[in-house]
Design a protein around this motif. Structure first.
Motif, PDB file in Angstrom:
ATOM      1  N   ASP A 101       0.843  -1.199   0.000  1.00 20.00           N
ATOM      2  CA  ASP A 101       0.000   0.000   0.000  1.00 20.00           C
ATOM      3  C   ASP A 101       0.877   1.247   0.000  1.00 20.00           C
ATOM      4  OD1 ASP A 101      -0.259  -1.296   3.010  1.00 20.00           O
ATOM      5  OD2 ASP A 101       0.247   0.852   3.000  1.00 20.00           O
ATOM      6  N   GLN A 102       0.323   2.318  -0.537  1.00 21.79           N
ATOM      7  CA  GLN A 102       1.099   3.509  -0.822  1.00 21.79           C
ATOM      8  C   GLN A 102       1.781   4.075   0.420  1.00 21.79           C
ATOM      9  OE1 GLN A 102       1.379   4.234  -4.129  1.00 21.79           O
ATOM     10  NE2 GLN A 102       3.123   5.442  -3.391  1.00 21.79           N
ATOM     11  N   ALA A 103       1.075   4.068   1.533  1.00 19.53           N
ATOM     12  CA  ALA A 103       1.632   4.677   2.745  1.00 19.53           C
ATOM     13  C   ALA A 103       2.937   3.987   3.152  1.00 19.53           C
ATOM     14  CB  ALA A 103       0.605   4.599   3.877  1.00 19.53           C
ATOM     15  N   GLN A 104       2.934   2.674   3.073  1.00 18.53           N
ATOM     16  CA  GLN A 104       4.148   1.938   3.454  1.00 18.53           C
ATOM     17  C   GLN A 104       5.251   2.098   2.406  1.00 18.53           C
ATOM     18  OE1 GLN A 104       4.400  -1.767   5.159  1.00 18.53           O
ATOM     19  NE2 GLN A 104       2.712  -1.471   6.585  1.00 18.53           N
ATOM     20  N   LEU A 105       4.872   2.062   1.129  1.00 22.64           N
ATOM     21  CA  LEU A 105       5.877   2.223   0.071  1.00 22.64           C
ATOM     22  C   LEU A 105       6.568   3.577   0.186  1.00 22.64           C
ATOM     23  CD1 LEU A 105       3.907   0.687  -2.937  1.00 22.64           C
ATOM     24  CD2 LEU A 105       5.832  -0.338  -1.704  1.00 22.64           C
ATOM     25  N   ASP A 106       5.791   4.588   0.589  1.00 22.89           N
ATOM     26  CA  ASP A 106       6.361   5.937   0.744  1.00 22.89           C
ATOM     27  C   ASP A 106       7.413   5.982   1.854  1.00 22.89           C
ATOM     28  OD1 ASP A 106       4.869   6.954  -1.287  1.00 22.89           O
ATOM     29  OD2 ASP A 106       3.288   7.784  -0.001  1.00 22.89           O
ATOM     30  N   ILE A 107       7.313   5.087   2.789  1.00 23.95           N
ATOM     31  CA  ILE A 107       8.308   5.038   3.880  1.00 23.95           C
ATOM     32  C   ILE A 107       9.498   4.155   3.480  1.00 23.95           C
ATOM     33  CG2 ILE A 107       8.732   4.231   6.249  1.00 23.95           C
ATOM     34  CD1 ILE A 107       5.724   4.779   6.784  1.00 23.95           C
ATOM     35  N   PHE A 108       9.188   2.954   2.993  1.00 27.08           N
ATOM     36  CA  PHE A 108      10.258   1.955   2.881  1.00 27.08           C
ATOM     37  C   PHE A 108      11.084   2.061   1.593  1.00 27.08           C
ATOM     38  CE2 PHE A 108       7.621  -0.200   6.151  1.00 27.08           C
ATOM     39  CZ  PHE A 108       8.592  -0.301   7.131  1.00 27.08           C
ATOM     40  N   ILE A 109      10.498   2.545   0.515  1.00 22.07           N
ATOM     41  CA  ILE A 109      11.314   2.679  -0.707  1.00 22.07           C
ATOM     42  C   ILE A 109      12.428   3.718  -0.496  1.00 22.07           C
ATOM     43  CG2 ILE A 109      11.318   3.342  -3.157  1.00 22.07           C
ATOM     44  CD1 ILE A 109       8.622   1.951  -3.445  1.00 22.07           C
ATOM     45  N   PRO A 110      12.099   4.907   0.011  1.00 22.70           N
ATOM     46  CA  PRO A 110      13.197   5.856   0.282  1.00 22.70           C
ATOM     47  C   PRO A 110      14.216   5.302   1.283  1.00 22.70           C
ATOM     48  CG  PRO A 110      11.076   6.980   0.336  1.00 22.70           C
ATOM     49  CD  PRO A 110      10.775   5.517   0.264  1.00 22.70           C
ATOM     50  N   MET A 111      13.723   4.520   2.240  1.00 22.24           N
ATOM     51  CA  MET A 111      14.648   3.941   3.227  1.00 22.24           C
ATOM     52  C   MET A 111      15.621   2.958   2.552  1.00 22.24           C
ATOM     53  SD  MET A 111      13.687   2.104   6.859  1.00 22.24           S
ATOM     54  CE  MET A 111      12.480   3.270   7.417  1.00 22.24           C
ATOM     55  N   ALA A 112      15.107   2.180   1.596  1.00 25.45           N
ATOM     56  CA  ALA A 112      15.965   1.240   0.870  1.00 25.45           C
ATOM     57  C   ALA A 112      17.024   1.995   0.070  1.00 25.45           C
ATOM     58  CB  ALA A 112      15.129   0.364  -0.070  1.00 25.45           C
ATOM     59  N   ILE A 113      16.613   3.086  -0.550  1.00 30.11           N
ATOM     60  CA  ILE A 113      17.563   3.883  -1.337  1.00 30.11           C
ATOM     61  C   ILE A 113      18.621   4.472  -0.407  1.00 30.11           C
ATOM     62  CG2 ILE A 113      17.819   5.959  -2.761  1.00 30.11           C
ATOM     63  CD1 ILE A 113      14.925   5.372  -3.798  1.00 30.11           C
ATOM     64  N   GLU A 114      18.166   5.049   0.695  1.00 24.80           N
ATOM     65  CA  GLU A 114      19.077   5.728   1.618  1.00 24.80           C
ATOM     66  C   GLU A 114      20.113   4.761   2.203  1.00 24.80           C
ATOM     67  OE1 GLU A 114      18.871   7.950   5.968  1.00 24.80           O
ATOM     68  OE2 GLU A 114      17.006   7.588   4.874  1.00 24.80           O
ATOM     69  N   HIS A 115      19.681   3.537   2.482  1.00 19.26           N
ATOM     70  CA  HIS A 115      20.581   2.594   3.163  1.00 19.26           C
ATOM     71  C   HIS A 115      21.203   1.568   2.213  1.00 19.26           C
ATOM     72  CE1 HIS A 115      19.809   3.934   7.296  1.00 19.26           C
ATOM     73  NE2 HIS A 115      18.603   4.231   6.837  1.00 19.26           N
ATOM     74  N   ASP A 116      21.069   1.792   0.906  1.00 19.22           N
ATOM     75  CA  ASP A 116      21.649   0.881  -0.069  1.00 19.22           C
ATOM     76  C   ASP A 116      21.197  -0.559   0.194  1.00 19.22           C
ATOM     77  OD1 ASP A 116      23.124   0.074  -2.216  1.00 19.22           O
ATOM     78  OD2 ASP A 116      25.028  -0.030  -1.124  1.00 19.22           O
ATOM     79  N   ALA A 117      19.890  -0.690   0.448  1.00 20.81           N
ATOM     80  CA  ALA A 117      19.335  -1.989   0.824  1.00 20.81           C
ATOM     81  C   ALA A 117      18.427  -2.519  -0.284  1.00 20.81           C
ATOM     82  CB  ALA A 117      18.527  -1.841   2.114  1.00 20.81           C
ATOM     83  N   SER A 118      18.197  -3.843  -0.263  1.00 21.51           N
ATOM     84  CA  SER A 118      17.138  -4.429  -1.086  1.00 21.51           C
ATOM     85  C   SER A 118      15.841  -4.353  -0.291  1.00 21.51           C
ATOM     86  CB  SER A 118      17.452  -5.886  -1.414  1.00 21.51           C
ATOM     87  OG  SER A 118      18.616  -5.965  -2.202  1.00 21.51           O
ATOM     88  N   LEU A 119      14.737  -4.463  -1.015  1.00 22.24           N
ATOM     89  CA  LEU A 119      13.441  -4.292  -0.352  1.00 22.24           C
ATOM     90  C   LEU A 119      12.531  -5.470  -0.680  1.00 22.24           C
ATOM     91  CD1 LEU A 119      11.336  -2.554   1.171  1.00 22.24           C
ATOM     92  CD2 LEU A 119      10.836  -1.412  -1.013  1.00 22.24           C
ATOM     93  N   ILE A 120      12.127  -6.200   0.359  1.00 18.33           N
ATOM     94  CA  ILE A 120      11.109  -7.240   0.166  1.00 18.33           C
ATOM     95  C   ILE A 120       9.739  -6.578   0.266  1.00 18.33           C
ATOM     96  CG2 ILE A 120      10.062  -9.314   1.137  1.00 18.33           C
ATOM     97  CD1 ILE A 120      12.808 -10.190   2.086  1.00 18.33           C
ATOM     98  N   ALA A 121       8.938  -6.774  -0.775  1.00 22.31           N
ATOM     99  CA  ALA A 121       7.588  -6.205  -0.785  1.00 22.31           C
ATOM    100  C   ALA A 121       6.576  -7.344  -0.833  1.00 22.31           C
ATOM    101  CB  ALA A 121       7.405  -5.277  -1.976  1.00 22.31           C
ATOM    102  N   LEU A 122       5.714  -7.387   0.168  1.00 21.97           N
ATOM    103  CA  LEU A 122       4.668  -8.408   0.201  1.00 21.97           C
ATOM    104  C   LEU A 122       3.520  -7.970  -0.688  1.00 21.97           C
ATOM    105  CD1 LEU A 122       4.501  -8.796   4.098  1.00 21.97           C
ATOM    106  CD2 LEU A 122       5.838 -10.187   2.525  1.00 21.97           C
ATOM    107  N   THR A 123       2.924  -8.939  -1.370  1.00 20.54           N
ATOM    108  CA  THR A 123       1.745  -8.585  -2.178  1.00 20.54           C
ATOM    109  C   THR A 123       0.511  -8.576  -1.266  1.00 20.54           C
ATOM    110  OG1 THR A 123       1.447 -10.888  -2.808  1.00 20.54           O
ATOM    111  CG2 THR A 123       2.705  -9.494  -4.315  1.00 20.54           C
ATOM    112  N   ILE A 124       0.570  -7.641  -0.326  1.00 20.41           N
ATOM    113  CA  ILE A 124      -0.561  -7.396   0.589  1.00 20.41           C
ATOM    114  C   ILE A 124      -0.803  -5.892   0.536  1.00 20.41           C
ATOM    115  CG2 ILE A 124      -1.364  -7.478   2.985  1.00 20.41           C
ATOM    116  CD1 ILE A 124       0.656  -9.665   3.529  1.00 20.41           C
ATOM    117  N   ASP A 125      -2.057  -5.477   0.508  1.00 19.29           N
ATOM    118  CA  ASP A 125      -2.311  -4.041   0.614  1.00 19.29           C
ATOM    119  C   ASP A 125      -3.392  -3.786   1.649  1.00 19.29           C
ATOM    120  OD1 ASP A 125      -4.619  -4.784  -0.629  1.00 19.29           O
ATOM    121  OD2 ASP A 125      -4.188  -3.755  -2.535  1.00 19.29           O
ATOM    122  N   GLU A 126      -3.995  -2.617   1.582  1.00 19.24           N
ATOM    123  CA  GLU A 126      -4.982  -2.257   2.610  1.00 19.24           C
ATOM    124  C   GLU A 126      -6.175  -3.213   2.604  1.00 19.24           C
ATOM    125  OE1 GLU A 126      -3.600  -0.398   0.346  1.00 19.24           O
ATOM    126  OE2 GLU A 126      -5.060   0.688  -0.887  1.00 19.24           O
TER     127      GLU A 126
END
Lengths: 261, 323
Positions: A101-126
């Motif tokens: 869901d958008q709210a979580q993506l808005d938090i975790f995608i920038p965090m992945a970029i900032e920390h040079d991390a990979s991001l596991i995204a679950l196919t779950i939304d609101e």
């Protein structure tokens, strides 16, 4: 296949007790044993019962870092705990996980970029977990679009199509396989795919058989990574054999030894 | 629309192997060679690095061949009865970067030279030249197990490259390599699966895989060259993808394969339409070597000095230029 060891999770009694007592020995032993068994990364989860998840995560990551530099999959839903875990674990870590869901993506995608991390995204939304493969695909597409928009390379995304216990919903394993195949078509370079494998057998009486059978099926569908019990040797043997049968590794008579050397 | 070069991203690289030891390193060589370290398919500078040039080793036989092709007789006929003089000529006149001494005369059917005689030949060649040495047995397993340990011993400290370990005969030579500080050639009969297996086997004995070079068996142009090419290419792809059991540099025997084919050997009077024999074998050898360099060969073992010179120019042209 990229193997992420599942064992350092507060849900396991020994790990929960070690966290509570701040006893490094069981944690470090598990870290080393999982690496020796073939884990390329280690999942780190303080467990649902932790009273101080931030302090517990700090302690866990520091404790593991004393014995290995392997990438860590910081496993929490709490952004502040995630951020701290990533800071301590260093670049190349894995965020486990965001929902779609958008709210979580808005938090975790920038965090992945900032920390040079990979991001596991679950196919779950609101709306929860989709009933079928196409619902999973829709969420995956949304995740991919958000990653592209924010500038996270799509091959640093790991889509987890969310497997459920086979004794709860028997159609899901098939849906997840279809979703794994479809995710690979979403973009170039395609996202990676990952599963929290052991969930497929939760509550059943033949856990290991179901785990290894489903792992091989998922690999055949294109699975790239799994969070799993790497100390289950028969399962790892099956995984290694599958890699050979899929021509991802060159055959030799001692292909099991070659993988483990 | 501007052309965008498709670029593969690799996760690994070929091992780097140094052969030869100077006085400072415990040997007596005046030069050493370092091969490997590549992080892309051969010479693709836009995908990765080619930190070390492929090298040309010239082959010296301990026993002169019974029938030299004319151009080879002309080039080295004067020294082919004396391995030390032959090696010296290869280095001083033809610029060989290594000498590959093949102990073919030890074969029970080819002269059955003793371990003592073979070791003496190794010593004399080491004394005659300063470049690193490849010491290659006769290919008969039992006899190689007799001669290689002796040859290894007299060359201890020189960091030679010893060959070959095969799936069915690897223990003795691997032990000799480990004991005397040499590098090892593992050999498989044009079979990537067996190549990987023999690497696993020597590794299980404790041989450091960073001390191994692979020989996949090579065929000359028209005689299996493309089959060997595809195996070497697949091996390189495995190395770049992180297969530790296939990450060693590769060696190709080119001269001996090329000069045995009829296209290289047949005198002009027997096949006038093929043109002058002085050119044919040299061209055959140079062309085969160029193909193998593009397949991923790190050490090209060659025969004819003019083919060597041509291939050296080719390597100059293929090597990525420093930016």
């Amino acid at each position: 296949m990229y193997a992420i060891g599942e064992r350092i999770n507060g849900m396991f009694k020994d790990v929960g007790a070690a966290i509570r007592d701040r006893n490094p020995e069981p944690i470090q032993r598990l870290a080393k044993a999982q690496i020796a068994a073939g884990a390329q990364a280690l999942d780190v989860n303080v467990g649902p019962a932790s009273a101080d998840p931030l302090g517990a995560m700090e302690w866990l990551v520091k404790t593991i870092r004393e014995v290995t530099d392997a990438p860590l999959a910081i496993d929490t839903t709490k952004p502040d705990v995630m951020r701290r875990g990533l800071e301590l674990a260093g670049p190349g870590s894995i965020i486990n996980s965001t929902k779609g869901d958008q709210a979580q993506l808005d938090i975790f995608i920038p965090m992945a970029i900032e920390h040079d991390a990979s991001l596991i995204a679950l196919t779950i939304d609101e709306n929860g977990i989709p009933r079928d493969a196409s619902g999973r695909g829709e969420i995956a597409l949304r995740v991919v679009a958000a990653a592209m928009e924010k500038g996270l390379p799509t091959d640093r995304l790991m889509i987890d199509a969310v497997i459920l216990p086979v004794n709860v919903t028997q159609a899901t394993p098939g849906h997840v396989l279809e979703a794994i195949r479809n995710v690979k078509l979403l973009c170039e370079p395609p996202p990676k795919t990952v599963l929290g494998l052991s969930n497929v057998s939760q509550g059943t009486t033949q856990r290991r058989l179901l785990n290894r059978t489903y792992l091989v099926m998922a690999l055949a569908a294109g699975l790239d990574a799994a969070i799993l019990d790497v100390e289950d040797r028969e399962m790892m043997d099956a995984m290694i054999a599958a890699e050979v049968l899929m021509n991802r590794a060159v055959y030799a008579d001692d292909f099991l030894k070659a993988y483990r050397s | 629309m501007a052309f965008e070069l498709p670029v593969e991203r690799w996760t690994s690289a070929v091992n780097t192997v140094t052969i030869g030891a100077t006085a400072a390193q415990g040997g007596t060589r005046s030069s050493v060679v370092t091969v490997g370290g590549d992080s892309s398919l051969p010479f693709l500078s836009f995908e990765g690095k080619t930190p070390n040039r492929p090298v040309i080793a010239m082959e010296v036989l301990d026993t002169p061949p019974k029938e030299w092709p004319g151009p080879m007789e002309e080039a080295v006929g004067d020294v082919s009865g004396d391995p030390a003089a032959w090696a010296k000529k290869c280095v001083e006149e033809f610029g060989a970067e290594m000498i590959c001494l093949r102990l073919v005369g030890a074969h029970p059917d080819q002269g059955n030279r003793s371990a003592q005689e073979c070791a003496q030949t190794v010593k004399s060649v080491l004394g005659a030249v300063g470049v690193p040495l490849i010491i290659w047995g006769c290919g008969q397993a039992d006899k190689d197990n007799e001669i290689i340990p002796r040859c290894s011993e007299v060359a201890a400290g020189e960091n030679c490259l010893l060959g070959t370990a095969t799936q069915d005969n690897y223990r003795t030579i691997t032990a000799a390599c480990m004991a005397d500080g040499h590098k090892l050639i593992t050999e498989a009969p044009m079979d990537i699966n067996i190549q990987k297996q023999v690497n696993i086997l020597v590794s299980e004995m404790g041989m450091d895989l960073a001390r191994v070079v692979m020989y996949q068996v090579t065929g000359g142009l028209g005689y299996g060259m493309e089959y060997a090419y595809s195996i070497m290419e697949r091996t390189r792809l495995a190395a770049l993808s992180g297969d530790r059991m296939l990450s060693m540099p590769m060696l190709a025997l080119i001269g001996s394969e090329c000069w045995k084919v009829k296209e290289a050997r047949t005198p002009q009077e027997a096949a006038p339409e093929w043109g002058p024999e002085a050119e044919r074998g040299v061209a055959w050898e140079a062309t085969t070597a160029t193909c193998f360099l593009n397949a991923g060969t790190h050490i090209a073992v060659m025969w004819h000095p003019r083919a060597v010179a041509a291939v050296r120019d080719t390597i100059d042209a293929l090597m990525p230029k420093e930016a």
